[in-house]
Enzyme design. Structure first.
Site, PDB file in Angstrom:
ATOM      1  N   ALA A 162      57.054 -60.487 -10.832  1.00  0.00           N
ATOM      2  CA  ALA A 162      57.043 -59.570  -9.693  1.00  0.00           C
ATOM      3  C   ALA A 162      58.088 -58.497  -9.989  1.00  0.00           C
ATOM      4  O   ALA A 162      59.289 -58.710  -9.795  1.00  0.00           O
ATOM      5  CB  ALA A 162      57.369 -60.321  -8.422  1.00  0.00           C
TER       6      ALA A 162
ATOM      7  N   SER B  21      66.235 -58.098  -5.066  1.00  0.00           N
ATOM      8  CA  SER B  21      65.165 -58.827  -5.743  1.00  0.00           C
ATOM      9  C   SER B  21      64.054 -59.179  -4.766  1.00  0.00           C
ATOM     10  O   SER B  21      63.965 -58.566  -3.691  1.00  0.00           O
ATOM     11  CB  SER B  21      65.733 -60.081  -6.416  1.00  0.00           C
ATOM     12  OG  SER B  21      64.783 -60.635  -7.292  1.00  0.00           O
ATOM     13  N   ASN B  22      63.218 -60.150  -5.103  1.00  0.00           N
ATOM     14  CA  ASN B  22      62.116 -60.555  -4.220  1.00  0.00           C
ATOM     15  C   ASN B  22      61.938 -62.068  -4.269  1.00  0.00           C
ATOM     16  O   ASN B  22      62.677 -62.760  -4.960  1.00  0.00           O
ATOM     17  CB  ASN B  22      60.835 -59.815  -4.611  1.00  0.00           C
ATOM     18  CG  ASN B  22      60.486 -60.060  -6.062  1.00  0.00           C
ATOM     19  OD1 ASN B  22      60.284 -61.186  -6.482  1.00  0.00           O
ATOM     20  ND2 ASN B  22      60.454 -58.988  -6.853  1.00  0.00           N
ATOM     21  N   HIS B  23      60.948 -62.576  -3.562  1.00  0.00           N
ATOM     22  CA  HIS B  23      60.800 -64.029  -3.406  1.00  0.00           C
ATOM     23  C   HIS B  23      60.101 -64.730  -4.559  1.00  0.00           C
ATOM     24  O   HIS B  23      59.845 -65.924  -4.474  1.00  0.00           O
ATOM     25  CB  HIS B  23      60.026 -64.327  -2.114  1.00  0.00           C
ATOM     26  CG  HIS B  23      60.839 -64.100  -0.878  1.00  0.00           C
ATOM     27  ND1 HIS B  23      61.991 -64.801  -0.627  1.00  0.00           N
ATOM     28  CD2 HIS B  23      60.679 -63.233   0.151  1.00  0.00           C
ATOM     29  CE1 HIS B  23      62.496 -64.400   0.521  1.00  0.00           C
ATOM     30  NE2 HIS B  23      61.727 -63.437   1.011  1.00  0.00           N
ATOM     31  N   SER B  24      59.758 -64.018  -5.621  1.00  0.00           N
ATOM     32  CA  SER B  24      59.049 -64.670  -6.720  1.00  0.00           C
ATOM     33  C   SER B  24      59.901 -65.795  -7.325  1.00  0.00           C
ATOM     34  O   SER B  24      61.063 -65.586  -7.666  1.00  0.00           O
ATOM     35  CB  SER B  24      58.711 -63.631  -7.796  1.00  0.00           C
ATOM     36  OG  SER B  24      58.221 -64.293  -8.935  1.00  0.00           O
TER      37      SER B  24
END
Ligand code: C5P
Length: 410
Positions: A283, A217-220
């Site tokens: 995101a 995943s990502n930091h959103s």
């Protein structure tokens, strides 16, 4: 915290004789802090639980208790005030509403400040019942609530749980954030700039499964998307929120929980068939593991590392662009761009490639804004080449500006 929609709104908060009146003190305080002018009316029974001074202290305004009282701590004599109270108000909220008060309102009684004000007022009426045991489900209470709903009152269902008496059932007053959410929704329904418009908003980073327990995943954080949903609700819109994160959902939104980009794409394409606007604040991962292992991938004695092959995800906005060519819906599409270099050039080309009406660009190298932060500093580009640079401010305020731009385009 100030809330734009509530600023300078006149809310008449009528409290009646339920133990839940202690929660109404917190509500009166939070509404006042949010910028509203809160005039409290108390029935005799409510004063058995809390004194008028308590409400007066948190609102800084006179409290109305007695129809015949001529000196109301600097306020108007109450027999005159009830007309003024109702006339100038944006909302009359009866919180908590007892079975007795509900019956009086349904029948149009006029024997205390609350019932007389309710008859004189022409603003929307919000009723949040709170009562013990089986009272709420009694036919008499339900019939009276039905009468009030038919006349246009907003009735909020109480929650299930434990009562002060120890009994368990439906009849508890919701907590302050929920009550404020309902009040916002009620006010927005009066004259919002997106009244009856359907807005779809995506939020959070997508989660791309590697195996049943792991994902990429990502930091959103999803905060910007949720703030947009609240701003759209405050503008009176019908809001669908497609989200990968678990934040408190703004009251009035329909939530569609998703994980992966593919799930998000399916939900977006489905909901957008009837939407006026799409705001892609999520995101979305550009890549996902090419295959998802059925079982948890185990390490073995001699395992040095793990290679996960990635494949391209669909671009959701590009698929929306295609659909739009046939359906002409959604009429307005807003994208987000998180860039670490050449912010405006990259954003401009993205706006064209994805056929967006607006693109909200933020520089993710900034340490005081963006990912996970409560604030954001963005530039809004439009398809006619315009740029609107916004200074660092809360994601709530940024959202309100974006929502106003969307309303103008619609
Ligand atoms: O191309 P890029 O990922 O930078 O574009 C960002 C915008 O496109 C965001 O609004 C994002 O939600 C959307 N997006 C998408 N599908 C993808 C990747 C991004 O709709 N696969």
């Amino acid at each position: 915290m100030a809330i734009t929609l509530l600023t300078h709104k006149r809310i008449v908060l009528a409290v009646t004789g339920s133990i839940a009146v202690y929660k109404a003190v917190d509500l009166a305080s939070k509404l006042t802090q949010a910028g509203a002018l809160v005039d409290v009316i108390m029935t005799d029974a409510a004063q058995q639980f809390v004194t008028p001074l308590t409400f007066q202290s948190v609102t800084g305004r006179p409290v109305y208790t007695d129809l015949w009282q001529t000196d109301n701590s600097g306020g108007l004599p109450t027999h005159i005030a009830h007309v003024g109270l109702g006339e100038g108000a944006d909302l009359l909220a009866v919180i908590p509403a007892t079975a007795n008060t509900i019956a009086k309102l349904a029948f149009g009684f006029a024997d205390d400040v609350l019932s007389v004000t309710a008859l004189a007022a022409r603003c929307p009426l919000l009723i949040v019942p709170a009562m013990d045991g089986g009272m709420y489900s009694h036919q008499a209470v339900q019939a009276n609530l039905g009468t009030l709903a038919m006349r246009g009152a907003y009735i909020i269902e109480p929650e299930e749980g434990r009562f002060a008496s120890g009994l368990v059932g439906k009849g508890r007053l919701p907590e302050t954030p929920t009550l404020i959410g309902h009040i916002r929704r009620c006010l927005a329904q009066q004259h919002g700039s997106l009244l009856n418009r359907h807005v779809v908003i995506t939020a959070g980073g997508t989660r791309e499964a590697i195996d049943p327990v792991r994902f990429v995943s990502n930091h959103s954080s999803g905060k910007q998307g949720y703030a947009l949903a609240q701003a759209a609700i405050d503008a009176g819109a019908i809001v669908t929120l497609i989200s990968t994160v678990n934040l408190p959902t703004p009251i009035g939104t329909t939530l569609i929980p998703v994980n992966s980009a593919q799930e998000m794409q399916a939900a977006v394409l489905e909901t957008c068939q009837h939407a006026d606007a799409l705001i892609m604040a999520a995101a979305v991962a550009d890549f996902r593991p090419a295959t998802v292992a059925d079982q948890k991938i185990k390490k073995k004695e001699d395992t040095e590392g793990l290679t996960v092959e990635m494949t391209r995800n669909p671009d959701i906005l590009l698929s929306v662009k295609q659909r739009r060519e046939e359906l002409h819906l959604p009429r307005v599409v807003v994208g987000f761009a998180a860039e670490s270099e050449h912010l405006l050039d990259n954003a401009q080309s993205k706006l064209q490639r994805k056929a967006l009406d607006l693109l909200v660009a933020n520089d993710i190298t900034a340490t005081d804004a963006g990912f996970g932060s409560d604030d954001n500093r963005v530039v809004i580009l439009d398809k006619d080449g315009g740029t609107q640079r916004l200074e660092l401010q809360s994601k709530e305020r940024v959202s309100e500006i974006i929502i106003e731009r969307v309303a103008t385009l619609l």
